[in-house]
Write an enzyme that holds these catalytic residues in place. Sequence first.
Site, PDB file in Angstrom:
ATOM      1  N   HIS A 130       1.660 -43.977  60.398  1.00 41.41           N
ATOM      2  CA  HIS A 130       1.829 -43.342  61.631  1.00 41.41           C
ATOM      3  C   HIS A 130       2.860 -42.614  62.043  1.00 41.41           C
ATOM      4  O   HIS A 130       2.625 -41.593  62.563  1.00 41.41           O
ATOM      5  CB  HIS A 130       1.651 -44.622  62.617  1.00 41.41           C
ATOM      6  CG  HIS A 130       1.856 -44.455  64.111  1.00 41.41           C
ATOM      7  ND1 HIS A 130       2.941 -43.864  64.461  1.00 41.41           N
ATOM      8  CD2 HIS A 130       0.889 -44.678  65.088  1.00 41.41           C
ATOM      9  CE1 HIS A 130       2.799 -43.824  65.925  1.00 41.41           C
ATOM     10  NE2 HIS A 130       1.651 -44.324  66.255  1.00 41.41           N
ATOM     11  N   ARG A 131       3.814 -42.913  61.358  1.00 40.57           N
ATOM     12  CA  ARG A 131       5.022 -41.860  61.078  1.00 40.57           C
ATOM     13  C   ARG A 131       5.686 -41.714  62.406  1.00 40.57           C
ATOM     14  O   ARG A 131       6.763 -40.930  62.496  1.00 40.57           O
ATOM     15  CB  ARG A 131       4.785 -40.593  60.747  1.00 40.57           C
ATOM     16  CG  ARG A 131       4.179 -40.816  59.061  1.00 40.57           C
ATOM     17  CD  ARG A 131       4.155 -39.463  58.463  1.00 40.57           C
ATOM     18  NE  ARG A 131       3.556 -38.234  59.285  1.00 40.57           N
ATOM     19  CZ  ARG A 131       3.712 -36.989  58.819  1.00 40.57           C
ATOM     20  NH1 ARG A 131       4.246 -36.652  57.573  1.00 40.57           N
ATOM     21  NH2 ARG A 131       3.419 -35.961  59.357  1.00 40.57           N
ATOM     22  N   ASP A 132       5.752 -42.327  63.543  1.00 39.39           N
ATOM     23  CA  ASP A 132       6.444 -42.568  64.836  1.00 39.39           C
ATOM     24  C   ASP A 132       6.317 -43.769  65.337  1.00 39.39           C
ATOM     25  O   ASP A 132       6.167 -43.805  66.664  1.00 39.39           O
ATOM     26  CB  ASP A 132       5.916 -41.468  65.580  1.00 39.39           C
ATOM     27  CG  ASP A 132       6.962 -40.931  66.941  1.00 39.39           C
ATOM     28  OD1 ASP A 132       8.264 -41.581  66.534  1.00 39.39           O
ATOM     29  OD2 ASP A 132       6.554 -40.377  67.622  1.00 39.39           O
ATOM     30  N   VAL A 133       6.489 -44.777  64.728  1.00 39.30           N
ATOM     31  CA  VAL A 133       6.348 -46.497  65.342  1.00 39.30           C
ATOM     32  C   VAL A 133       7.634 -46.523  66.127  1.00 39.30           C
ATOM     33  O   VAL A 133       8.994 -46.294  65.564  1.00 39.30           O
ATOM     34  CB  VAL A 133       6.256 -47.291  64.477  1.00 39.30           C
ATOM     35  CG1 VAL A 133       6.196 -48.862  65.128  1.00 39.30           C
ATOM     36  CG2 VAL A 133       4.598 -47.153  63.655  1.00 39.30           C
ATOM     37  N   ASN A 165       5.782 -45.932  71.951  1.00 37.93           N
ATOM     38  CA  ASN A 165       4.414 -45.841  71.299  1.00 37.93           C
ATOM     39  C   ASN A 165       3.722 -47.164  71.187  1.00 37.93           C
ATOM     40  O   ASN A 165       2.652 -47.172  70.500  1.00 37.93           O
ATOM     41  CB  ASN A 165       4.423 -45.148  69.948  1.00 37.93           C
ATOM     42  CG  ASN A 165       4.773 -43.625  70.232  1.00 37.93           C
ATOM     43  OD1 ASN A 165       4.762 -43.143  71.321  1.00 37.93           O
ATOM     44  ND2 ASN A 165       5.403 -42.919  69.144  1.00 37.93           N
TER      45      ASN A 165
END
Length: 195
Positions: A53-56, A60
Amino acid sequence: FSMPSLVMQHAGDRHLCHDNANKNNPLTEYEIQYYLCHLLVALDALHGIGIMHRDVKPRNVIIQRHNNNNNKRLTLVDLGLADFYIHNKLYNVRVASRHYKAPELLVNYGYYGTPIDMWSVGCMLAGLLHHREPFFRGKDNLDMLEKIIQVLGVSDLLDFMTAYEIPVTTEIQHVLDKYQQQQQQQQYRHRRQQL
């Protein structure tokens, strides 16, 4: 020129955090467990098909505490920074929101994988348990690294950097030196109090 759009059902009414808008109605301990379990299930599904995901972060993770059937629901949104994990591929370290960045991103290690998402979940859990959102509040990447070291210490970070042959830049060395000086001062104060 036309732009394709996706129209989806309403995801929820709040984010997974103790924010100012919901101080009168905070998440219960059971809800924290419930939603974090479902967040881990969502990430397991993503990771299972090879996607990071790289943006938890709380913004979000949309939750709906009550719907018509009185079911709680969690939706993991914003896959804009997501990417497929490929072993030994060099990735951009300019991903994830600063307060949820994993240490490997903060030391510019580009060969990371799905554990960066798990670090973000851990930061969210710490924030929820301590009613402090975000839990690590650095003003930039080096300050974030310093905040993490103050809580977790330096030994695991140094072991990680040694194992993966990550160079210690002068900026990172400055953070490490500052931490060691603070530790020495604390030990000195502790000894004086014992006398």
